[in-house]
Every structure is written in structure tokens, then in C-alpha cells.
Design a protein around this motif. Structure first.
Motif, PDB file in Angstrom:
ATOM      1  N   GLY A 175       6.685  14.794 -10.764  1.00  0.00           N
ATOM      2  CA  GLY A 175       7.736  14.722 -11.816  1.00  0.00           C
ATOM      3  C   GLY A 175       8.750  13.639 -11.612  1.00  0.00           C
ATOM      4  N   GLU A 176       9.080  12.945 -10.612  1.00  0.00           N
ATOM      5  CA  GLU A 176      10.192  12.381 -10.073  1.00  0.00           C
ATOM      6  C   GLU A 176       9.886  10.805 -10.753  1.00  0.00           C
ATOM      7  N   ALA A 177      11.104  10.133 -10.376  1.00  0.00           N
ATOM      8  CA  ALA A 177      11.247   8.781 -11.283  1.00  0.00           C
ATOM      9  C   ALA A 177      10.450   7.948 -10.106  1.00  0.00           C
ATOM     10  N   GLN A 178       9.198   7.291 -10.753  1.00  0.00           N
ATOM     11  CA  GLN A 178       8.401   6.434  -9.818  1.00  0.00           C
ATOM     12  C   GLN A 178       9.090   5.190  -9.460  1.00  0.00           C
ATOM     13  N   ILE A 179      10.047   4.708 -10.042  1.00  0.00           N
ATOM     14  CA  ILE A 179      10.559   3.399  -9.823  1.00  0.00           C
ATOM     15  C   ILE A 179      11.335   3.350  -8.304  1.00  0.00           C
ATOM     16  N   ARG A 180      11.422   4.699  -7.900  1.00  0.00           N
ATOM     17  CA  ARG A 180      12.067   4.697  -6.678  1.00  0.00           C
ATOM     18  C   ARG A 180      11.016   4.437  -5.405  1.00  0.00           C
ATOM     19  N   ALA A 181       9.719   4.310  -5.736  1.00  0.00           N
ATOM     20  CA  ALA A 181       8.740   3.588  -4.746  1.00  0.00           C
ATOM     21  C   ALA A 181       8.969   2.314  -4.446  1.00  0.00           C
ATOM     22  N   PHE A 182       9.770   1.466  -5.219  1.00  0.00           N
ATOM     23  CA  PHE A 182       9.992   0.114  -5.076  1.00  0.00           C
ATOM     24  C   PHE A 182      11.219  -0.123  -4.235  1.00  0.00           C
ATOM     25  N   SER A 183      11.878   1.009  -3.864  1.00  0.00           N
ATOM     26  CA  SER A 183      13.047   0.980  -3.201  1.00  0.00           C
ATOM     27  C   SER A 183      12.894   0.123  -1.933  1.00  0.00           C
ATOM     28  N   LEU A 184      11.916   0.114  -1.262  1.00  0.00           N
ATOM     29  CA  LEU A 184      11.810  -0.394   0.144  1.00  0.00           C
ATOM     30  C   LEU A 184      11.646  -1.972  -0.139  1.00  0.00           C
ATOM     31  N   ILE A 185      10.749  -2.391  -0.844  1.00  0.00           N
ATOM     32  CA  ILE A 185      10.608  -3.763  -1.012  1.00  0.00           C
ATOM     33  C   ILE A 185      11.698  -4.456  -1.712  1.00  0.00           C
ATOM     34  N   GLY A 186      12.429  -3.709  -2.482  1.00  0.00           N
ATOM     35  CA  GLY A 186      13.643  -4.105  -3.090  1.00  0.00           C
ATOM     36  C   GLY A 186      14.654  -4.463  -2.001  1.00  0.00           C
ATOM     37  N   VAL A 187      14.881  -3.584  -1.116  1.00  0.00           N
ATOM     38  CA  VAL A 187      15.911  -3.691  -0.244  1.00  0.00           C
ATOM     39  C   VAL A 187      15.526  -4.988   0.897  1.00  0.00           C
ATOM     40  N   LEU A 188      14.233  -4.889   0.992  1.00  0.00           N
ATOM     41  CA  LEU A 188      13.703  -6.147   1.946  1.00  0.00           C
ATOM     42  C   LEU A 188      13.929  -7.618   1.329  1.00  0.00           C
ATOM     43  N   LEU A 189      13.660  -7.385   0.057  1.00  0.00           N
ATOM     44  CA  LEU A 189      13.801  -8.796  -0.844  1.00  0.00           C
ATOM     45  C   LEU A 189      15.355  -9.304  -0.786  1.00  0.00           C
ATOM     46  N   GLY A 190      16.155  -8.181  -1.005  1.00  0.00           N
ATOM     47  CA  GLY A 190      17.674  -8.409  -0.957  1.00  0.00           C
ATOM     48  C   GLY A 190      18.131  -8.959   0.112  1.00  0.00           C
ATOM     49  N   LEU A 191      17.724  -8.288   1.331  1.00  0.00           N
ATOM     50  CA  LEU A 191      18.069  -8.768   2.642  1.00  0.00           C
ATOM     51  C   LEU A 191      17.784 -10.134   2.938  1.00  0.00           C
TER      52      LEU A 191
ATOM     53  N   ALA B  36       0.650  -1.105   0.043  1.00  0.00           N
ATOM     54  CA  ALA B  36       0.131   0.055  -0.051  1.00  0.00           C
ATOM     55  C   ALA B  36       0.903   1.515   0.061  1.00  0.00           C
ATOM     56  N   PHE B  37       1.768   1.170   0.850  1.00  0.00           N
ATOM     57  CA  PHE B  37       2.969   2.436   0.914  1.00  0.00           C
ATOM     58  C   PHE B  37       3.445   2.657  -0.449  1.00  0.00           C
ATOM     59  N   THR B  38       3.630   1.424  -1.035  1.00  0.00           N
ATOM     60  CA  THR B  38       4.691   1.501  -2.374  1.00  0.00           C
ATOM     61  C   THR B  38       3.529   2.293  -3.497  1.00  0.00           C
ATOM     62  N   TYR B  39       2.539   1.883  -3.429  1.00  0.00           N
ATOM     63  CA  TYR B  39       1.613   2.485  -4.509  1.00  0.00           C
ATOM     64  C   TYR B  39       1.297   3.795  -4.285  1.00  0.00           C
ATOM     65  N   LEU B  40       1.251   4.202  -2.708  1.00  0.00           N
ATOM     66  CA  LEU B  40       0.901   5.795  -2.619  1.00  0.00           C
ATOM     67  C   LEU B  40       2.170   6.547  -2.758  1.00  0.00           C
ATOM     68  N   LEU B  41       3.368   6.248  -2.382  1.00  0.00           N
ATOM     69  CA  LEU B  41       4.422   6.710  -2.776  1.00  0.00           C
ATOM     70  C   LEU B  41       4.774   6.982  -4.453  1.00  0.00           C
ATOM     71  N   TRP B  42       4.378   5.715  -5.062  1.00  0.00           N
ATOM     72  CA  TRP B  42       4.331   5.984  -6.550  1.00  0.00           C
ATOM     73  C   TRP B  42       3.508   6.857  -7.168  1.00  0.00           C
ATOM     74  N   VAL B  43       2.262   6.995  -6.618  1.00  0.00           N
ATOM     75  CA  VAL B  43       1.449   8.258  -7.059  1.00  0.00           C
ATOM     76  C   VAL B  43       2.070   9.685  -6.576  1.00  0.00           C
ATOM     77  N   ARG B  44       2.712   9.528  -5.428  1.00  0.00           N
ATOM     78  CA  ARG B  44       3.137  11.000  -5.066  1.00  0.00           C
ATOM     79  C   ARG B  44       4.354  11.303  -6.001  1.00  0.00           C
ATOM     80  N   LEU B  45       5.256  10.528  -6.153  1.00  0.00           N
ATOM     81  CA  LEU B  45       6.389  10.688  -7.004  1.00  0.00           C
ATOM     82  C   LEU B  45       6.022  11.386  -8.475  1.00  0.00           C
ATOM     83  N   GLY B  46       4.539  10.387  -8.980  1.00  0.00           N
ATOM     84  CA  GLY B  46       4.444  10.935 -10.255  1.00  0.00           C
ATOM     85  C   GLY B  46       4.172  12.368 -10.205  1.00  0.00           C
ATOM     86  N   ARG B  47       3.188  12.666  -9.129  1.00  0.00           N
ATOM     87  CA  ARG B  47       2.788  14.145  -9.223  1.00  0.00           C
ATOM     88  C   ARG B  47       3.842  14.937  -8.997  1.00  0.00           C
TER      89      ARG B  47
END
Length: 225
Positions: free
Chosen positions: A164-180, A151-162
Motif C-alpha cells: 500500500g505504499e507509493a509505487q513510484i518509489r520503485a523507479f528511484s534507482l534508475i532515476g538516480v543512475l540516469l541523473g548521475l 527486473a528489480f524495479t518491477y519486482l519492487l513496484w509489485v511489492r510496494l503495491g502490496r
């Protein structure tokens, strides 16, 4: 002008506090019982007994489907398993993440939708876990917590889009957790529970898209672009 009557701590939405309290109180009972501080000699096995009683089991689910029976004591497992963790440290991390993510999500989406994401991720993660062929009992709070991460990832994805920033950054948290998880899995061996956690993330993300006004339209527009 500074408000001297303002609370020094940002208030946490009640629904998040209730979920936290259930998980924390269960862990308190298990920990006190294991140390002989509550419940007498039999309390040492409380954690194991509650895992057997409330953990989700794919085998039990398959039995219910095949026999077309749905005893309440087994039906509740798909929503009760997040509140029984396997160790104190697991409860600690799950509770901290629940408070932090639950607060951010509830303040944006509202308490009812946050509860829907928590419950939906618990159910979705368990079903995906079973569909993947995992047979070990599923328990612990990380599956719905990963739903809140979705849920947080989607909300951040929307915010970054508004912004004008790179929306892929919204997936940083889940990427880090899966990496760990990958690193710890390689070092200490992995548990099949990660399948449910990923399923919880996907379910939480999808539910947020459905629950937030205009969410599905944003995704479709993105796909078309």
C-alpha cells in the motif's frame, strides 16, 4: 536458535556467479596482459583485440540483414559484448552491480528467468542502440545490468503495491543512475552507450512483466485504473 553452521555470507545463485566469473576472468586476463604479467608483449593489446572480436556492431547487423548472411562469429556478438569492458573500473562497477542485483532478482524469479532477463536485455539493448542510429561499437556489462535493474524495479513496484505504499518509489534507482549519467555527461562528455543501457532497462522490465505469473494482468489493471 542461532545456526552455528550457517554460512557467514549469503549464497549467490550459481547462474549469477557464472556470469560474474566470465566477466571477471576476462578482465583479469586483460589487466595482467596490459601490465606484461601474462601472454608476452602481444598481450598488451588483448583488450582492444577482444573488443574488435566480440563487440556488437550495428553496421555488421545491418550487413547481415541486407545480405541475408549470419556468420556465427558475428551472430554471437549480440550476447558476447557484455563480457568485454573498456576499463578495469567499468568491469568493477558492472561486476558489483551484477552480483547485488542478480542475487536479488534470482532469489525472487529463479535462475532461469534471471538468465533470460540478462540475455534478453543484452539483445534488446543492442537492437534499440542500433535503431537509435548509434554507430560506435557496443561493449561492456552495463546494458544487461540495467536489464536486471529493470527486473528489480518491477519486482519492487509489485511489492510496494502490496504494502500500500507509493509505487513510484520503485523507479528511484534508475532515476538516480540516469541523473548521475547526465551529470557525468555534462562534465566529461557522454558515450552513446547510455542508449543501450536505457534499452536494456526497458527490455528487462518488460521481460519481467512477461515472465512473472500475473505480471501482464497487473500492468493492465494499473493502466485501467
Amino acid at each position: 536458535m542461532h545456526d552455528h553452521n550457517a554460512s557467514p555470507v549469503n549464497p549467490i545463485p550459481p547462474v549469477v556467479l557464472i556470469l560474474f566469473a566470465v566477466m571477471a576472468v576476462a578482465e583479469l586476463a586483460f589487466s595482467l596482459g596490459a601490465r606484461g604479467l601474462a601472454g608476452g608483449p602481444g598481450a598488451i593489446g588483448w583488450r582492444v583485440a577482444m573488443i574488435e572480436r566480440f563487440a556488437f556492431s550495428g553496421e555488421i547487423l545491418e550487413w547481415m540483414v541486407q545480405t541475408r548472411q549470419a556468420p556465427l562469429q558475428h551472430v554471437v556478438r549480440i550476447l558476447s559484448y557484455p563480457f568485454v569492458n573498456g576499463a578495469f573500473t567499468a568491469t568493477l562497477f558492472a561486476c558489483v552491480m551484477l552480483l547485488a542485483l542478480g542475487k536479488m532478482v534470482a532469489e525472487t524469479m529463479g535462475q532461469a528467468r534471471t538468465l533470460a532477463v540478462f540475455a534478453g536485455a543484452s539483445i534488446g539493448g543492442a537492437l534499440i542502440y542500433t535503431a537509435a542510429g548509434a554507430s560506435a561499437p557496443l561493449y561492456g556489462g552495463f546494458t544487461p545490468v540495467y536489464g536486471l535493474i529493470g527486473a528489480f524495479t518491477y519486482l519492487l513496484w509489485v511489492r510496494l503495491g502490496r504494502m500500500g505504499e507509493a509505487q513510484i518509489r520503485a523507479f528511484s534507482l534508475i532515476g538516480v543512475l540516469l541523473g548521475l549519467q547526465l551529470v557525468f555527461g555534462l562534465l566529461f562528455g557522454s558515450s552513446p552507450h547510455w542508449v543501450a543501457e536505457v534499452g536494456g532497462f526497458v527490455t528487462g522490465f518488460a521481460l519481467t512483466v512477461a515472465l512473472v505469473p500475473g505480471g501482464a494482468a497487473r500492468i493492465l489493471a494499473r493502466i485501467r485504473r
